[in-house]
Design a protein around this motif. Structure first.
Motif, PDB file in Angstrom:
ATOM      1  N   ASN A 113     -99.249 -40.043  26.450  1.00  0.00           N
ATOM      2  CA  ASN A 113    -100.240 -39.895  27.505  1.00  0.00           C
ATOM      3  C   ASN A 113    -101.478 -40.749  27.256  1.00  0.00           C
ATOM      4  OD1 ASN A 113     -98.723 -38.048  28.999  1.00  0.00           O
ATOM      5  ND2 ASN A 113     -99.410 -36.333  27.740  1.00  0.00           N
ATOM      6  N   CYS A 114    -101.728 -41.067  25.990  1.00  0.00           N
ATOM      7  CA  CYS A 114    -102.845 -41.962  25.670  1.00  0.00           C
ATOM      8  C   CYS A 114    -102.668 -43.328  26.304  1.00  0.00           C
ATOM      9  CB  CYS A 114    -102.991 -42.136  24.149  1.00  0.00           C
ATOM     10  SG  CYS A 114    -103.583 -40.668  23.306  1.00  0.00           S
ATOM     11  N   TRP A 115    -101.385 -43.723  26.458  1.00  0.00           N
ATOM     12  CA  TRP A 115    -101.108 -45.056  27.034  1.00  0.00           C
ATOM     13  C   TRP A 115    -100.865 -44.955  28.537  1.00  0.00           C
ATOM     14  CZ3 TRP A 115    -102.980 -46.834  23.044  1.00  0.00           C
ATOM     15  CH2 TRP A 115    -102.532 -46.524  21.768  1.00  0.00           C
ATOM     16  N   ASN A 116    -101.271 -43.829  29.137  1.00  0.00           N
ATOM     17  CA  ASN A 116    -101.079 -43.617  30.567  1.00  0.00           C
ATOM     18  C   ASN A 116     -99.616 -43.659  30.973  1.00  0.00           C
ATOM     19  OD1 ASN A 116    -103.885 -43.413  31.146  1.00  0.00           O
ATOM     20  ND2 ASN A 116    -104.055 -45.638  31.021  1.00  0.00           N
ATOM     21  N   VAL A 117     -98.745 -43.147  30.116  1.00  0.00           N
ATOM     22  CA  VAL A 117     -97.320 -43.047  30.434  1.00  0.00           C
ATOM     23  C   VAL A 117     -97.078 -41.663  31.013  1.00  0.00           C
ATOM     24  CG1 VAL A 117     -94.990 -43.036  29.502  1.00  0.00           C
ATOM     25  CG2 VAL A 117     -96.683 -44.636  28.593  1.00  0.00           C
ATOM     26  N   SER A 118     -96.559 -41.602  32.218  1.00  0.00           N
ATOM     27  CA  SER A 118     -96.325 -40.317  32.853  1.00  0.00           C
ATOM     28  C   SER A 118     -94.892 -40.221  33.343  1.00  0.00           C
ATOM     29  CB  SER A 118     -97.295 -40.114  34.023  1.00  0.00           C
ATOM     30  OG  SER A 118     -97.191 -41.182  34.945  1.00  0.00           O
ATOM     31  N   ASN A 119     -94.429 -39.000  33.563  1.00  0.00           N
ATOM     32  CA  ASN A 119     -93.032 -38.770  33.901  1.00  0.00           C
ATOM     33  C   ASN A 119     -92.604 -39.559  35.133  1.00  0.00           C
ATOM     34  OD1 ASN A 119     -92.612 -37.016  31.784  1.00  0.00           O
ATOM     35  ND2 ASN A 119     -93.295 -35.239  32.954  1.00  0.00           N
ATOM     36  N   ASN A 120     -91.415 -40.199  35.011  1.00  0.00           N
ATOM     37  CA  ASN A 120     -90.774 -40.908  36.108  1.00  0.00           C
ATOM     38  C   ASN A 120     -91.579 -42.099  36.630  1.00  0.00           C
ATOM     39  OD1 ASN A 120     -88.601 -39.054  36.153  1.00  0.00           O
ATOM     40  ND2 ASN A 120     -89.918 -37.617  37.241  1.00  0.00           N
ATOM     41  N   LYS A 121     -92.498 -42.612  35.835  1.00  0.00           N
ATOM     42  CA  LYS A 121     -93.272 -43.756  36.295  1.00  0.00           C
ATOM     43  C   LYS A 121     -93.126 -44.959  35.386  1.00  0.00           C
ATOM     44  CE  LYS A 121     -96.744 -41.161  38.901  1.00  0.00           C
ATOM     45  NZ  LYS A 121     -98.191 -40.894  39.098  1.00  0.00           N
ATOM     46  N   LEU A 122     -93.453 -44.783  34.123  1.00  0.00           N
ATOM     47  CA  LEU A 122     -93.424 -45.911  33.193  1.00  0.00           C
ATOM     48  C   LEU A 122     -92.713 -45.510  31.921  1.00  0.00           C
ATOM     49  CD1 LEU A 122     -97.136 -47.047  33.493  1.00  0.00           C
ATOM     50  CD2 LEU A 122     -95.189 -48.208  34.520  1.00  0.00           C
ATOM     51  N   LYS A 172     -89.556 -52.720  40.534  1.00  0.00           N
ATOM     52  CA  LYS A 172     -89.578 -51.429  41.215  1.00  0.00           C
ATOM     53  C   LYS A 172     -88.352 -50.590  40.902  1.00  0.00           C
ATOM     54  CE  LYS A 172     -92.365 -53.025  45.141  1.00  0.00           C
ATOM     55  NZ  LYS A 172     -92.435 -53.146  46.623  1.00  0.00           N
ATOM     56  N   GLU A 173     -87.432 -51.160  40.123  1.00  0.00           N
ATOM     57  CA  GLU A 173     -86.167 -50.484  39.852  1.00  0.00           C
ATOM     58  C   GLU A 173     -86.217 -49.733  38.521  1.00  0.00           C
ATOM     59  OE1 GLU A 173     -81.387 -51.560  39.475  1.00  0.00           O
ATOM     60  OE2 GLU A 173     -82.887 -53.159  39.502  1.00  0.00           O
ATOM     61  N   MET A 174     -85.742 -48.488  38.518  1.00  0.00           N
ATOM     62  CA  MET A 174     -85.599 -47.712  37.293  1.00  0.00           C
ATOM     63  C   MET A 174     -84.170 -47.850  36.793  1.00  0.00           C
ATOM     64  SD  MET A 174     -87.466 -45.860  35.249  1.00  0.00           S
ATOM     65  CE  MET A 174     -88.794 -45.060  36.161  1.00  0.00           C
ATOM     66  N   ILE A 175     -84.010 -48.325  35.573  1.00  0.00           N
ATOM     67  CA  ILE A 175     -82.686 -48.613  35.028  1.00  0.00           C
ATOM     68  C   ILE A 175     -82.374 -47.622  33.923  1.00  0.00           C
ATOM     69  CG2 ILE A 175     -81.272 -50.336  33.831  1.00  0.00           C
ATOM     70  CD1 ILE A 175     -83.189 -52.451  35.125  1.00  0.00           C
ATOM     71  N   ASN A 176     -81.253 -46.927  34.056  1.00  0.00           N
ATOM     72  CA  ASN A 176     -80.790 -46.008  33.016  1.00  0.00           C
ATOM     73  C   ASN A 176     -79.968 -46.796  32.003  1.00  0.00           C
ATOM     74  OD1 ASN A 176     -81.948 -43.831  34.384  1.00  0.00           O
ATOM     75  ND2 ASN A 176     -80.103 -43.498  35.597  1.00  0.00           N
ATOM     76  N   LEU A 177     -80.493 -46.949  30.810  1.00  0.00           N
ATOM     77  CA  LEU A 177     -79.848 -47.818  29.826  1.00  0.00           C
ATOM     78  C   LEU A 177     -78.557 -47.233  29.273  1.00  0.00           C
ATOM     79  CD1 LEU A 177     -82.932 -49.189  27.849  1.00  0.00           C
ATOM     80  CD2 LEU A 177     -81.639 -50.303  29.668  1.00  0.00           C
ATOM     81  N   ASP A 178     -78.355 -45.928  29.406  1.00  0.00           N
ATOM     82  CA  ASP A 178     -77.087 -45.368  28.943  1.00  0.00           C
ATOM     83  C   ASP A 178     -75.905 -45.945  29.723  1.00  0.00           C
ATOM     84  OD1 ASP A 178     -78.441 -43.831  31.006  1.00  0.00           O
ATOM     85  OD2 ASP A 178     -76.713 -42.480  30.967  1.00  0.00           O
ATOM     86  N   GLU A 179     -76.126 -46.262  30.996  1.00  0.00           N
ATOM     87  CA  GLU A 179     -75.063 -46.864  31.799  1.00  0.00           C
ATOM     88  C   GLU A 179     -74.718 -48.255  31.289  1.00  0.00           C
ATOM     89  OE1 GLU A 179     -76.510 -46.680  35.783  1.00  0.00           O
ATOM     90  OE2 GLU A 179     -76.729 -44.491  35.753  1.00  0.00           O
ATOM     91  N   LEU A 180     -75.730 -48.984  30.859  1.00  0.00           N
ATOM     92  CA  LEU A 180     -75.479 -50.320  30.304  1.00  0.00           C
ATOM     93  C   LEU A 180     -74.767 -50.234  28.961  1.00  0.00           C
ATOM     94  CD1 LEU A 180     -78.743 -52.340  31.075  1.00  0.00           C
ATOM     95  CD2 LEU A 180     -76.633 -52.213  32.390  1.00  0.00           C
ATOM     96  N   VAL A 181     -75.101 -49.219  28.176  1.00  0.00           N
ATOM     97  CA  VAL A 181     -74.442 -49.043  26.877  1.00  0.00           C
ATOM     98  C   VAL A 181     -72.955 -48.759  27.075  1.00  0.00           C
ATOM     99  CG1 VAL A 181     -74.291 -47.531  24.868  1.00  0.00           C
ATOM    100  CG2 VAL A 181     -76.522 -48.318  25.653  1.00  0.00           C
ATOM    101  N   ILE A 182     -72.639 -47.913  28.037  1.00  0.00           N
ATOM    102  CA  ILE A 182     -71.231 -47.612  28.322  1.00  0.00           C
ATOM    103  C   ILE A 182     -70.510 -48.867  28.806  1.00  0.00           C
ATOM    104  CG2 ILE A 182     -69.692 -46.286  29.830  1.00  0.00           C
ATOM    105  CD1 ILE A 182     -71.868 -44.057  29.748  1.00  0.00           C
ATOM    106  N   GLN A 183     -71.186 -49.643  29.646  1.00  0.00           N
ATOM    107  CA  GLN A 183     -70.616 -50.917  30.100  1.00  0.00           C
ATOM    108  C   GLN A 183     -70.370 -51.852  28.920  1.00  0.00           C
ATOM    109  OE1 GLN A 183     -72.886 -52.857  33.242  1.00  0.00           O
ATOM    110  NE2 GLN A 183     -72.275 -54.865  32.485  1.00  0.00           N
ATOM    111  N   ALA A 184     -71.301 -51.876  27.986  1.00  0.00           N
ATOM    112  CA  ALA A 184     -71.184 -52.756  26.821  1.00  0.00           C
ATOM    113  C   ALA A 184     -70.026 -52.368  25.909  1.00  0.00           C
ATOM    114  CB  ALA A 184     -72.494 -52.742  26.028  1.00  0.00           C
ATOM    115  N   SER A 185     -69.608 -51.106  25.971  1.00  0.00           N
ATOM    116  CA  SER A 185     -68.535 -50.651  25.084  1.00  0.00           C
ATOM    117  C   SER A 185     -67.159 -51.170  25.489  1.00  0.00           C
ATOM    118  CB  SER A 185     -68.495 -49.121  25.036  1.00  0.00           C
ATOM    119  OG  SER A 185     -68.064 -48.581  26.284  1.00  0.00           O
ATOM    120  N   LYS A 186     -67.056 -51.738  26.664  1.00  0.00           N
ATOM    121  CA  LYS A 186     -65.772 -52.292  27.100  1.00  0.00           C
ATOM    122  C   LYS A 186     -65.383 -53.456  26.183  1.00  0.00           C
ATOM    123  CE  LYS A 186     -66.453 -50.936  31.914  1.00  0.00           C
ATOM    124  NZ  LYS A 186     -66.644 -51.381  33.312  1.00  0.00           N
TER     125      LYS A 186
END
Length: 395
Positions: free
Chosen positions: A372-381, A337-351
């Motif tokens: 949209n063919c794969w039923n990908v919609s904004n802020n969901k998947l 159920k959690e949305m993870i912003n991978l840019d934050e992990l990339v910045i963490q990895a740069s340490k």
């Protein structure tokens, strides 16, 4: 005294947060419209590729002179490499997948349409071919006569590594399977190869049987579309100096130190794409075996992905010049159920690396028609924004 310490900590945290926010910029930095770049970018599709407008933006943003060297440690379809050459720069394309190396290097030299048509017309695809154990599965996609032509093309490629043949194979690769009569296959998914078992179920569901589709006319039609616009006159001057290395991004041992002026790349998705299974038909068509692709892995957890990115940043720091900029494009992924912003992990990895975080560009956009063919919609998947983290190499 205690309250003063707490107040000092809060002020310090607020100041740091303000500084971090100042390094994040939101907007539409490159167009969300498809196919704005040269058609040669779309000579073949590849799962999880970014649009050419993305590397174009950063190349123009950060390199004010031509004839620089641009690195992509996760080369994929070769978008960064191709765009670098189209803009008058040299490129280093690295990827652990031999398919990726083929996709990029087959466009290092792009013959004229006339030479390609002459070569294509000279190919005899009508010869009888041996049956193989793969045929049963492949016949779920192709008519037997279409499969015969494809197998003949494969055999001819083994004996002919000319630039014309390389480009014909690239184009054929793009026509292998898809959802229109322009492809060799009956109706199926275009961007990745589903299993023969899944295709058999698809055929039953759609009440379809593979019909004969001639290979050569479809290759020619696609080449004409992709080469309908001329290349820049300097394209081959730069492309002929490209380097193509087939390594893990964490150990590009054949590359010298301090040779790249800029990097624009996108790492493997976290727990999203099975690069081996999704490209099994491309692997078969190009004549690779399981040993050639066995080291390509899917990273399933955040800690492993972050460690992988950190090792990549350390290796890219070695290959890049001092003060060179490194752009890494990621997105957000949904884990449970959690949305993870991978840019934050990339910045963490740069340490503990020589890469210093300079800025993050967050390019908001709507999903493409294909998404949209794969039923990908904004802020969901899936991935909703391009999050491009920019580092400066301090080494």
């Amino acid at each position: 005294m205690f309250l003063l310490v707490i107040r000092g900590i809060l002020i310090m945290l607020h100041t740091q947060l303000k500084r971090d926010l100042e390094r994040v910029e939101f907007g539409e930095f490159w167009t969300s419209k498809q196919r704005q770049s040269h058609n040669i970018h779309y000579a073949v599709s590849y799962r999880a590729s970014f649009k050419p407008e993305l590397p174009s933006f950063f190349i123009n943003e950060f390199l004010n002179k031509k004839s620089r060297v641009i690195l992509d440690p996760f080369g994929g379809r070769g978008t960064t490499t191709l765009e670098a050459n189209l803009l008058g720069h040299y490129a280093i394309h690295n990827d652990i997948s031999p398919i990726s190396i083929f996709l990029a290097s087959s466009r290092q030299t792009i013959p004229s349409l006339a030479d390609l048509e002459n070569k294509l017309n000279s190919l005899d695809l009508s010869k009888k071919v041996k049956e193989s154990k793969e045929d049963e599965g492949l016949l779920a996609f192709f008519h037997k006569d279409t499969l015969k032509e494809i197998k003949n093309l494969k055999q001819l490629y083994k004996k002919d590594s000319s630039a014309e043949m390389q480009y014909i194979m690239l184009t054929a690769l793009s026509r292998l399977h898809g959802h229109s009569p322009g492809f060799f296959s009956v109706y199926t998914f275009p961007q990745f190869s589903i299993s023969p078992e899944a295709q058999k179920k698809n055929n039953i569901k759609r009440n379809q049987t593979p019909e004969y589709r001639a290979v050569k006319p479809r290759i020619l039609a696609k080449m004409k579309r992709d080469l309908s616009s001329p290349l820049p006159p300097f394209y081959h001057e730069f492309a002929r100096h490209n380097i193509y290395s087939n390594h893990s991004a964490t150990n590009m041992f054949s590359l010298s130190d301090s040779i790249a002026d800029l990097a624009v790349t996108s790492p493997p998705f976290l727990d999203k794409v099975d690069y081996i299974q999704d490209n099994w038909m491309k692997t078969w068509f190009l004549g690779y075996d399981k040993e050639d692709v066995k080291d390509i892995s899917i990273i399933h957890n955040l800690d492993s992905w972050t460690s992988f990115i950190q090792a990549t940043l350390k290796e890219c720091s070695r290959v890049m010049k001092k003060k060179a900029l490194f752009v890494i494009e990621v997105g957000e992924v949904k884990k449970g159920k959690e949305m993870i912003n991978l840019d934050e992990l990339v910045i963490q990895a740069s340490k503990n690396t020589n890469m210093n975080w300079v800025k993050t560009y967050i390019n908001s956009q709507s999903f493409t028609k294909l998404s949209n063919c794969w039923n990908v919609s904004n802020n969901k998947l899936g991935t909703n924004t391009n999050r491009c983290v920019v580092f400066e190499n301090l080494k």
